[in-house]
Design an enzyme around this catalytic site. Structure first.
Site, PDB file in Angstrom:
ATOM      1  N   ASP A  65      69.671 -14.144  74.219  1.00 49.04           N
ATOM      2  CA  ASP A  65      70.992 -14.134  74.859  1.00 49.04           C
ATOM      3  C   ASP A  65      71.585 -12.719  74.735  1.00 49.04           C
ATOM      4  O   ASP A  65      72.308 -12.316  73.427  1.00 49.04           O
ATOM      5  CB  ASP A  65      71.931 -14.995  73.909  1.00 49.04           C
ATOM      6  CG  ASP A  65      73.183 -15.387  74.606  1.00 49.04           C
ATOM      7  OD1 ASP A  65      73.572 -14.909  75.463  1.00 49.04           O
ATOM      8  OD2 ASP A  65      74.077 -15.451  73.406  1.00 49.04           O
TER       9      ASP A  65
HETATM   10  C1  SPV Z   1      77.237 -19.072  73.383  1.00 48.36           C
HETATM   11  O1  SPV Z   1      76.999 -20.335  72.961  1.00 48.36           O
HETATM   12  O2  SPV Z   1      76.503 -18.484  74.008  1.00 48.36           O
HETATM   13  C2  SPV Z   1      78.155 -18.189  72.546  1.00 48.36           C
HETATM   14  C3  SPV Z   1      78.544 -19.072  71.249  1.00 48.36           C
HETATM   15  O3  SPV Z   1      78.749 -17.301  73.016  1.00 48.36           O
HETATM   16  S1  SPV Z   1      77.588 -18.146  70.044  1.00 48.36           S
HETATM   17  O4  SPV Z   1      76.313 -18.308  70.533  1.00 48.36           O
HETATM   18  O5  SPV Z   1      77.936 -18.792  68.979  1.00 48.36           O
HETATM   19  O6  SPV Z   1      78.124 -16.675  70.049  1.00 48.36           O
HETATM   20 MG    MG Z   2      77.586 -16.734  74.589  1.00 47.88          MG
END
Ligand code: SPV
Ligand code: MG
Length: 564
Positions: A65
């Protein structure tokens, strides 16, 4: 439910906005990574779907991510999610995919896709997931983020669409004051809600922030790193939107991995049968019922293949002793019984759903691949009663045939070619034989058609079926144009008409005759056809010239051996 009720985008955004301001109850969302997970989230009763950047980059691309996926890749997933559910969808748009100019396009695209709200965070582009160990400490300046928020609010077209501004100040270690300073600045820039993100191992930090928040704009929390916190507790503390961001994804990873390990180790799917979703559940989720209903509604359906009902209950004294231990249909003609020959012919024509009504020596009729019905009263009841022993099959296109006839494939093809509702195969040879030789089989079932035969010996099958005016065994031979060979095609309507006539006959007083039959119980198939004609239903004849034989007598049987 197959697909979500399609609510106009404004309606979902409106609903979300209303819920965000209804302080009596929290809005609880769960993270989806695709349409299926979103659907399950809706079915589990959540108020909204969070399209998680963490979830979709992991599940869709197996990538971190970290803005590795493009805006349009995330948008595609969000669109799939939005289309699959009836609850509002909140899209996690990371930093907005660049600077304020990118944020504007992001806003336009997600709003246009029907998304109810987007979240934009004050991470630097390209971001790193805040939860990852060793995440970068630096975040965008307050001013830059304010610019993003203003840009988003400037770009949105509908009043209910919401922009959630998210601050990473706590995660970046900038302290609660800086988090507050930013939250206020974002609120003043027009944000519709503030997400204050924390990865502290307990809820304290987030709770402390909420405790000091005085503005009317709602607070949002993602309690991934402090899972002990409850919805009630977080709501009580002042959070209005609580997001369980990645639990469906993590459940799926665990379940898939365990199932696959078991399959691999055990080498049989049965090892996991009890722990996976049954297929019926998968079918339900994608709305198979609706698919079928729509197919029926919108796709021209191929003409349903007819079923066949073979009437083979009767007994013929004339064929004794050949039929001492079996009915006529089980007589062997050169290595194959009549029934075998019929079944083979029907199957070759694509009619595989075959039923046989048995009566006399029922136990001797055991050809496989056939459904059997019994008329145990075959001695006192007629062929009509035999047919209706299989009444449950007479519900769609059906071929009705007598169990003692052998015929050419060509005859069957000609019959199946005709689209009539009740179509009989009628042999014109009978007419020529009777006229020229003056003899007629004893029990011929004769037919009078509207289009009278020409009298010519050279019979050419007409392209158009003839209209049957009368059918029976006692018709005036001079008026008859041919002999019904015991083969009849019924459309669904035709089958229904016969059923109605049969029911009407069954309702009449016992002693009353039914056409040629002395009582309804003894009614033959031809009596039923005659009843349909008299009721005004069209009955047609496809005319043939020979090409078939029936086995009623020992002579017939000998002839069959000679001819086949
Ligand atoms: C997501 O779910 O992508 C978020 C929340 O941004 S977290 O992963 O907790 O940052
Ligand atoms: Mg996110």
């Amino acid at each position: 439910m197959a697909t979500a009720t399609i609510a106009p985008a404004s309606t979902k955004a409106h609903r979300l906005r209303a819920r965000l301001h209804d302080r009596t109850r929290p809005v609880v969302a769960a993270g989806a990574h695709d349409a299926l997970s979103a659907k399950l989230i809706e079915e589990a009763g959540f108020d909204a779907v969070w399209v998680s950047s963490f979830g979709l980059s992991t599940a869709q691309k197996c990538q971190p991510d970290a803005n590795v996926l493009t805006m349009t890749e995330a948008l595609d997933v969000a669109k799939n999610v939005e289309a699959a559910v009836g609850i509002p969808v909140i899209a996690d748009c990371d930093t907005g995919y660049g600077d304020a100019i990118n944020v504007m396009r992001t806003t336009v695209e997600f709003e246009r896709a029907g998304i109810a709200a987007i979240a934009i965070e004050d991470n630097l582009f390209p971001k790193r997931c805040s939860l990852y160990p060793g995440a970068r400490p630096d975040i965008a300046t307050l001013e830059e983020m304010v610019g993003r928020v203003k840009a988003a609010k400037h770009a949105q077209r509908t009043p209910d669409f919401a922009v959630i501004a998210r601050t990473e100040a706590l995660i970046a270690g900038l302290g609660i004051e800086e988090a507050e300073r930013r939250a206020h600045a974002y609120a003043e820039a027009g944000a519709d809600a503030i997400l204050v993100h924390s990865k502290a191992g307990a809820a304290d930090e987030a709770l402390a922030f909420a405790a000091r928040w005085r503005r009317p704009i709602p607070l949002v929390v993602v309690p991934t790193m402090f899972p002990q916190a409850t919805v009630a507790e977080l709501h009580q503390a002042g959070f209005q939107l609580i997001i369980f961001a990645n639990h469906a994804l993590r459940a799926a990873i665990r379940a898939m991995a365990e199932t696959l390990r078991t399959l691999q180790a055990r080498g049989t799917a049965d090892a996991v049968t009890d722990t996976i979703a049954p297929l019926a559940e998968v079918y339900r989720l994608v709305g198979l019922d609706q698919l079928h209903a729509r197919e029926q509604q919108f796709i021209p359906q191929p003409v349903t293949k007819a079923r066949a009902i073979i009437l083979a209950a009767g007994v013929d004294q004339q064929l004794l002793p050949l039929t001492e231990d079996r009915p006529k249909t089980m007589l062997d003609i050169k290595g194959r019984t009549i029934l075998e020959r019929q079944a083979q012919l029907l199957r070759a024509a694509g009619i595989t759903d075959i039923a046989v009504v048995r009566g006399y020596r029922a136990e001797a009729v055991t050809l496989p691949g056939i459904t059997y019905y019994d008329n145990p009263h075959f001695q006192t009841r007629g062929i009509a009663a035999s047919l209706f022993a299989a009444a449950e099959r007479l519900t769609g296109p059906t071929l009705v045939l007598y169990g003692d006839i052998v015929f050419d494939r060509m005859i069957l093809d000609r019959l199946l070619d005709r689209p009539g509702d009740l179509t009989l195969v009628v042999d014109r040879a009978w007419y020529d034989v009777y006229r020229t030789e003056g003899r007629s089989p004893e029990r011929a079932e004769l037919v009078i058609t509207r289009e009278a035969p020409t009298g010519s010996h050279r019979f050419l099958p007409s392209e158009r079926p003839a209209t049957v005016l009368q059918i029976g065994q006692r018709l005036d031979k001079r008026a008859a144009s041919g002999e019904f060979i015991g083969l009849c095609a019924c459309s669904a309507d035709g089958a229904r008409w016969l059923t109605e006539r049969y029911q009407a006959g069954a309702a009449q007083p016992d002693h009353q005759p039914f056409h040629e039959a002395e009582t309804f119980a003894r009614a033959s198939f031809t009596d039923l056809l005659q009843a349909a004609i008299e009721r005004g239903h069209p009955v047609q004849a496809v005319e043939i010239y020979k090409g078939w034989l029936e086995v009623n007598t020992f002579d017939d049987y000998r002839r069959a051996w000679a001819k086949l």
